[in-house]
Design an enzyme around this catalytic site. Sequence first.
Site, mmCIF file in Angstrom:
data_model
loop_
_atom_site.group_PDB
_atom_site.id
_atom_site.type_symbol
_atom_site.label_atom_id
_atom_site.label_comp_id
_atom_site.label_asym_id
_atom_site.label_seq_id
_atom_site.Cartn_x
_atom_site.Cartn_y
_atom_site.Cartn_z
ATOM 1 N N THR A 25 0.861 -1.197 0.000
ATOM 2 C CA THR A 25 0.000 0.000 0.000
ATOM 3 C C THR A 25 0.892 1.240 0.000
ATOM 4 O O THR A 25 2.050 1.141 0.394
ATOM 5 C CB THR A 25 -0.845 -0.041 1.290
ATOM 6 O OG1 THR A 25 -1.836 -1.031 1.136
ATOM 7 C CG2 THR A 25 -1.497 1.283 1.636
ATOM 8 N N ARG B 120 -14.812 -6.116 0.747
ATOM 9 C CA ARG B 120 -14.031 -5.803 1.951
ATOM 10 C C ARG B 120 -13.403 -4.407 1.826
ATOM 11 O O ARG B 120 -12.822 -4.057 0.814
ATOM 12 C CB ARG B 120 -12.941 -6.852 2.128
ATOM 13 C CG ARG B 120 -12.001 -6.632 3.321
ATOM 14 C CD ARG B 120 -10.730 -5.914 2.936
ATOM 15 N NE ARG B 120 -9.719 -5.914 3.987
ATOM 16 C CZ ARG B 120 -8.597 -5.206 3.941
ATOM 17 N NH1 ARG B 120 -8.346 -4.444 2.896
ATOM 18 N NH2 ARG B 120 -7.717 -5.274 4.915
ATOM 19 N N VAL B 121 -13.549 -3.622 2.872
ATOM 20 C CA VAL B 121 -12.898 -2.308 2.904
ATOM 21 C C VAL B 121 -11.863 -2.336 4.019
ATOM 22 O O VAL B 121 -12.155 -2.790 5.126
ATOM 23 C CB VAL B 121 -13.935 -1.183 3.154
ATOM 24 C CG1 VAL B 121 -13.249 0.155 3.329
ATOM 25 C CG2 VAL B 121 -14.940 -1.128 2.005
ATOM 26 N N GLY B 122 -10.665 -1.875 3.726
ATOM 27 C CA GLY B 122 -9.597 -1.878 4.734
ATOM 28 C C GLY B 122 -9.554 -0.573 5.511
ATOM 29 O O GLY B 122 -10.521 0.201 5.537
ATOM 30 N N ASP B 123 -8.419 -0.329 6.133
ATOM 31 C CA ASP B 123 -8.254 0.866 6.975
ATOM 32 C C ASP B 123 -8.007 2.143 6.181
ATOM 33 O O ASP B 123 -8.297 3.244 6.644
ATOM 34 C CB ASP B 123 -7.064 0.650 7.920
ATOM 35 C CG ASP B 123 -5.769 0.355 7.163
ATOM 36 O OD1 ASP B 123 -5.808 -0.418 6.178
ATOM 37 O OD2 ASP B 123 -4.715 0.894 7.545
ATOM 38 N N THR C 121 -0.129 1.300 7.188
ATOM 39 C CA THR C 121 -0.064 0.210 6.223
ATOM 40 C C THR C 121 0.073 -1.095 6.983
ATOM 41 O O THR C 121 0.623 -1.126 8.084
ATOM 42 C CB THR C 121 1.099 0.388 5.231
ATOM 43 O OG1 THR C 121 1.251 -0.821 4.490
ATOM 44 C CG2 THR C 121 2.424 0.700 5.928
ATOM 45 N N GLY C 122 -0.439 -2.166 6.396
ATOM 46 C CA GLY C 122 -0.408 -3.453 7.075
ATOM 47 C C GLY C 122 -1.793 -4.054 7.032
ATOM 48 O O GLY C 122 -2.582 -3.757 6.129
ATOM 49 N N GLY D 103 -5.285 -4.119 7.503
ATOM 50 C CA GLY D 103 -6.226 -3.025 7.717
ATOM 51 C C GLY D 103 -7.152 -3.229 8.902
ATOM 52 O O GLY D 103 -7.483 -2.274 9.616
#
EC number: 3.5.1.1
Length: 306
Positions: free
Chosen positions: A176, A203-206, A225-226, A228
């Site tokens: 990311t 799916r939605v991440g951070d 990053t990582g 989420g």
Amino acid sequence: MVAIIVHGGAGTIRKEERIPKVIEGVREAVLAGWGELKRGSALDAVEEAVKALEDNPLFNAGTGSVLTLDGRVEMDAAIMRGKTLEAGAVAGIWGVKNPISVARKVMEKTDHVLLIGDGAVKFARLLGFPEYDPVTEERLRQWEELRKKLLEKGETRYWKKLNELIREYPELLRSTVGAVAFDGDEVVAGTSTGGVFLKVFGRVGDTPIIGGGTYANEVAGASCTGLGEVAIKLALAKSATDFVRLGMDAQGASDAAISLATRYFGKDTMGIIMVDSKGNIGLAKNTRHMSHAFMREGMKEPEAGV
Ligand code: ASP
């Protein structure tokens, strides 16, 4: 004291020979941002730096985004201005070249913070963003390989074990990108991603969650990053800026944020970059690598590494 830092994602870069190219990518991006910062705008600096990384197929954002379980690209991005708390984000967007620029338009042209999926794509088209296919040959090949490997083992059924899966297959987490800058007046933070390889559709991440993976206020800004899900549960980007409010500098706050992630969710989960409103830079990770580059007033060349 103006400053900018970018990251090209936390995780493990398995192929050592890729490292110099990745470092070159983050160096180029920080220089693109630095040019804008010199003209006076942290907002333009963050957008330009993130765009440079989105356009580089080595990174998992824009061109080169990873694919979902069913082989689609669903990208997330967010940008936030620290002085006014204005923010814009898109989630699950596809068919555009630079999600960070669409996120900026959400911030500037609407009363909303986050647009998703179809709506985000429609909005982008209305504003004139042309159709663009961010899928690269290499990502398609990796998708086929990983999908086969995981489906054979039947492990994708246990999605809640994503944490463990990533430990076994660090290549699920892919670079990311993000940038944080201070122009002497305000801090701005931005992040952009294709998400996690083989993520479940929808799916939605951070990254586009304000306070989760991206946050800026009058004291500091952060881009995470990582994994989420970890950053969302800890409201990590916002927590990191709270540490600055309590008296830490950007480095202290970055370390504290990553300790928090490690304490709750273990190693190999998170990385963060920060700039505070004194122009201090911070970066921390509990993963093997996190490519990054930064530049502050007084430096002739960016410092870059993994
Ligand atoms: N944080 C991103 C996400 O979970 C992935 C990454 O940073 O590599 O969507």
